[in-house]
Design a protein around this motif. Structure first.
Motif, PDB file in Angstrom:
ATOM      1  N   TYR A 291       1.218   5.491   0.289  1.00 56.84           N
ATOM      2  CA  TYR A 291       0.584   6.640   0.912  1.00 56.84           C
ATOM      3  C   TYR A 291       1.221   7.923   0.379  1.00 56.84           C
TER       4      TYR A 291
ATOM      5  N   THR B  51       0.855  -1.187   0.000  1.00 56.45           N
ATOM      6  CA  THR B  51       0.000   0.000   0.000  1.00 56.45           C
ATOM      7  C   THR B  51       0.890   1.235   0.000  1.00 56.45           C
TER       8      THR B  51
ATOM      9  N   CYS C  94       5.431   3.708   1.982  1.00 64.28           N
ATOM     10  CA  CYS C  94       4.706   2.490   1.631  1.00 64.28           C
ATOM     11  C   CYS C  94       4.577   1.593   2.860  1.00 64.28           C
TER      12      CYS C  94
ATOM     13  N   LYS D 246      -2.514  10.028   3.215  1.00 62.30           N
ATOM     14  CA  LYS D 246      -3.685   9.307   2.727  1.00 62.30           C
ATOM     15  C   LYS D 246      -3.264   8.164   1.815  1.00 62.30           C
ATOM     16  N   SER D 247      -4.053   7.104   1.828  1.00 61.74           N
ATOM     17  CA  SER D 247      -3.790   5.984   0.934  1.00 61.74           C
ATOM     18  C   SER D 247      -3.822   6.477  -0.500  1.00 61.74           C
ATOM     19  N   TRP D 248      -2.775   6.166  -1.251  1.00 59.15           N
ATOM     20  CA  TRP D 248      -2.592   6.735  -2.583  1.00 59.15           C
ATOM     21  C   TRP D 248      -2.753   5.677  -3.666  1.00 59.15           C
TER      22      TRP D 248
ATOM     23  N   GLN E 264      -3.291   1.337  -3.994  1.00 64.11           N
ATOM     24  CA  GLN E 264      -3.475   0.080  -3.269  1.00 64.11           C
ATOM     25  C   GLN E 264      -3.528  -1.125  -4.192  1.00 64.11           C
TER      26      GLN E 264
END
Length: 109
Positions: free
Chosen positions: A46, A44, A70, A50-52, A54
């Motif tokens: 980021y 994942t 990450c 924020k999650s960028w 996935q």
């Protein structure tokens, strides 16, 4: 070559930086590679908290300035990398340096 942003023997998630110059700048076509034990497909990414991304890719080509890191399952988060869009930057090699080493600096813009 790629250079890790955490110690090579550490049991942590590592972030590899290409090209291997610090600080990274957007116009340098920066690629980040997330490495560590565990399932590569579960990576994942980021950006700015924020999650960028996935989709499980180990590599990410940076297209916007910001703070990236990450995460790999079971071993956690990588170090943070700030990619700027500064017009002028003084860069040093990413690899570890010891006192007395000769180092090349790059002034780029």
């Amino acid at each position: 070559g790629w250079c890790p942003l955490s110690p090579a023997g550490a049991q942590t998630t590592q972030l590899l930086l290409e090209p291997p110059w610090w600080p990274p700048v957007l116009w340098d076509r920066v690629t980040l590679t997330c490495q560590g034990s565990g399932t590569a497909g579960a990576t994942t990414w980021y950006k700015d908290g924020k999650s960028w991304w996935q989709q499980g890719r180990e590599r990410l080509t940076v297209t916007k300035s910001g703070i990236y890191w990450c995460e790999r399952p079971d071993i956690g988060l990588s170090p943070l990398v700030t990619v700027s869009d500064d017009d002028l930057v003084l860069q040093v090699p990413v690899w570890a340096l010891l006192e007395g080493d000769t180092v090349t600096l790059r002034c780029r813009g």
